[in-house]
Write a protein that holds these residues in place. Structure first.
Motif, mmCIF file in Angstrom:
data_model
loop_
_atom_site.group_PDB
_atom_site.id
_atom_site.type_symbol
_atom_site.label_atom_id
_atom_site.label_comp_id
_atom_site.label_asym_id
_atom_site.label_seq_id
_atom_site.Cartn_x
_atom_site.Cartn_y
_atom_site.Cartn_z
ATOM 1 N N PRO A 271 47.643 38.596 37.460
ATOM 2 C CA PRO A 271 48.257 37.854 38.579
ATOM 3 C C PRO A 271 47.466 37.474 39.853
ATOM 4 O O PRO A 271 46.937 38.715 40.361
ATOM 5 C CB PRO A 271 49.706 38.286 38.903
ATOM 6 C CG PRO A 271 49.710 39.407 38.081
ATOM 7 C CD PRO A 271 48.467 39.869 37.448
ATOM 8 N N SER A 272 47.564 36.402 40.432
ATOM 9 C CA SER A 272 46.733 35.960 41.758
ATOM 10 C C SER A 272 47.414 36.728 42.899
ATOM 11 O O SER A 272 48.916 36.864 42.599
ATOM 12 C CB SER A 272 46.741 34.567 41.791
ATOM 13 O OG SER A 272 45.964 33.789 40.762
ATOM 14 N N LEU A 273 46.700 37.229 43.685
ATOM 15 C CA LEU A 273 47.374 37.805 44.924
ATOM 16 C C LEU A 273 46.979 37.546 46.178
ATOM 17 O O LEU A 273 45.567 37.203 46.276
ATOM 18 C CB LEU A 273 47.096 39.358 44.633
ATOM 19 C CG LEU A 273 47.544 40.438 45.641
ATOM 20 C CD1 LEU A 273 47.984 41.577 45.024
ATOM 21 C CD2 LEU A 273 46.394 40.904 46.708
ATOM 22 N N ASP A 274 47.679 37.371 47.140
ATOM 23 C CA ASP A 274 47.507 37.045 48.658
ATOM 24 C C ASP A 274 47.796 38.148 49.430
ATOM 25 O O ASP A 274 48.941 38.687 49.280
ATOM 26 C CB ASP A 274 48.034 35.847 49.250
ATOM 27 C CG ASP A 274 47.686 34.275 48.529
ATOM 28 O OD1 ASP A 274 46.442 34.542 47.825
ATOM 29 O OD2 ASP A 274 48.396 33.579 48.445
ATOM 30 N N LEU A 275 46.857 38.487 50.278
ATOM 31 C CA LEU A 275 47.242 39.773 51.333
ATOM 32 C C LEU A 275 47.022 39.074 52.808
ATOM 33 O O LEU A 275 45.875 38.766 53.147
ATOM 34 C CB LEU A 275 46.248 40.847 51.078
ATOM 35 C CG LEU A 275 46.755 41.934 51.999
ATOM 36 C CD1 LEU A 275 46.632 43.357 50.841
ATOM 37 C CD2 LEU A 275 45.955 42.235 53.034
ATOM 38 N N ARG B 89 48.184 45.574 39.216
ATOM 39 C CA ARG B 89 47.250 45.148 40.419
ATOM 40 C C ARG B 89 47.306 46.307 41.250
ATOM 41 O O ARG B 89 48.564 46.971 41.227
ATOM 42 C CB ARG B 89 47.809 44.043 40.968
ATOM 43 C CG ARG B 89 47.492 42.726 40.424
ATOM 44 C CD ARG B 89 45.853 42.189 40.151
ATOM 45 N NE ARG B 89 45.113 42.299 41.097
ATOM 46 C CZ ARG B 89 44.592 41.365 42.042
ATOM 47 N NH1 ARG B 89 45.293 40.267 41.715
ATOM 48 N NH2 ARG B 89 44.033 41.410 42.951
ATOM 49 N N SER B 90 46.068 46.732 41.867
ATOM 50 C CA SER B 90 45.987 47.726 42.710
ATOM 51 C C SER B 90 45.411 47.257 43.867
ATOM 52 O O SER B 90 44.021 46.493 43.673
ATOM 53 C CB SER B 90 45.405 49.211 42.502
ATOM 54 O OG SER B 90 46.253 49.732 41.411
ATOM 55 N N VAL C 31 52.438 40.611 51.234
ATOM 56 C CA VAL C 31 51.524 40.477 49.878
ATOM 57 C C VAL C 31 52.346 39.667 49.011
ATOM 58 O O VAL C 31 53.659 39.729 48.825
ATOM 59 C CB VAL C 31 51.277 41.846 49.185
ATOM 60 C CG1 VAL C 31 50.642 41.754 47.671
ATOM 61 C CG2 VAL C 31 50.519 42.720 49.990
ATOM 62 N N LYS C 32 51.720 38.641 48.529
ATOM 63 C CA LYS C 32 52.288 37.671 47.615
ATOM 64 C C LYS C 32 51.677 37.673 46.264
ATOM 65 O O LYS C 32 50.317 37.754 46.255
ATOM 66 C CB LYS C 32 52.286 36.160 48.262
ATOM 67 C CG LYS C 32 53.255 36.097 49.410
ATOM 68 C CD LYS C 32 53.469 34.680 49.821
ATOM 69 C CE LYS C 32 54.405 34.486 50.737
ATOM 70 N NZ LYS C 32 54.901 33.348 51.275
#
Length: 155
Positions: free
Chosen positions: A51-55, A114-115, A64-65
């Motif tokens: 999944p895509s991640l925004d920080l 995800r990490s 974090v989204k």
């Protein structure tokens, strides 16, 4: 100018491709290499989704989204270990119903992981998470030591 070779007009490959000749190949290779060196565990090789991640960071928090469409909150695990956030989950396959013949199945099922390295220390006891409309939002409050402090300059 003495000692220089004369230049002649170059047809170049740009006219054939409409842009730099190997730009598309370079972009594809960069994408492939970034997948190998990403902070994930490489599950994309066996068909699992990433999944895509925004920080984002503010003075007091890290947010974090993560896109998790179709995944229920109880299918998601979140762990904070030191300066690393681990998010994983598994969306179980829906069972086929009797009397129904599927001609196409494209909706993704399976697991993800995800990490991500956090930019500073967070207060692990105060981390909160909420899943709404297919978006997982994790709020990680910074420790007092990590918060930005404004210093007044005296004249």
């Amino acid at each position: 100018m003495p000692g220089t070779l004369p230049t002649r007009p170059s047809r170049g490959m740009t006219s054939w491709f409409g842009r730099e000749p190997f730009q598309s190949l370079r972009e594809e290779m960069n994408d492939l290499l970034s997948r190998f060196t990403s902070e994930g565990d490489g599950n994309w090789l066996i068909g699992e989704g990433i999944p895509s991640l925004d920080l984002a960071e503010t003075d007091g928090d890290i947010e974090v989204k993560l896109d998790v469409p179709g995944i229920k909150p109880d299918e998601i695990d979140i762990e904070v270990r030191g300066d690393t956030l681990h998010i994983s989950g598994e969306h179980k396959e829906e069972k086929e119903e009797k009397g129904k013949t599927y001609h196409r199945i494209e909706r993704r099922t399976g697991s993800f992981s995800r990490s991500v390295a956090l930019p500073c220390c967070v207060n692990e006891d105060k981390v909160t998470a909420e899943c709404r409309d297919g978006i997982l939002t994790i709020n990680l409050p910074k420790t007092e030591e990590s918060k930005t402090r404004k210093v007044t300059v005296k004249g």
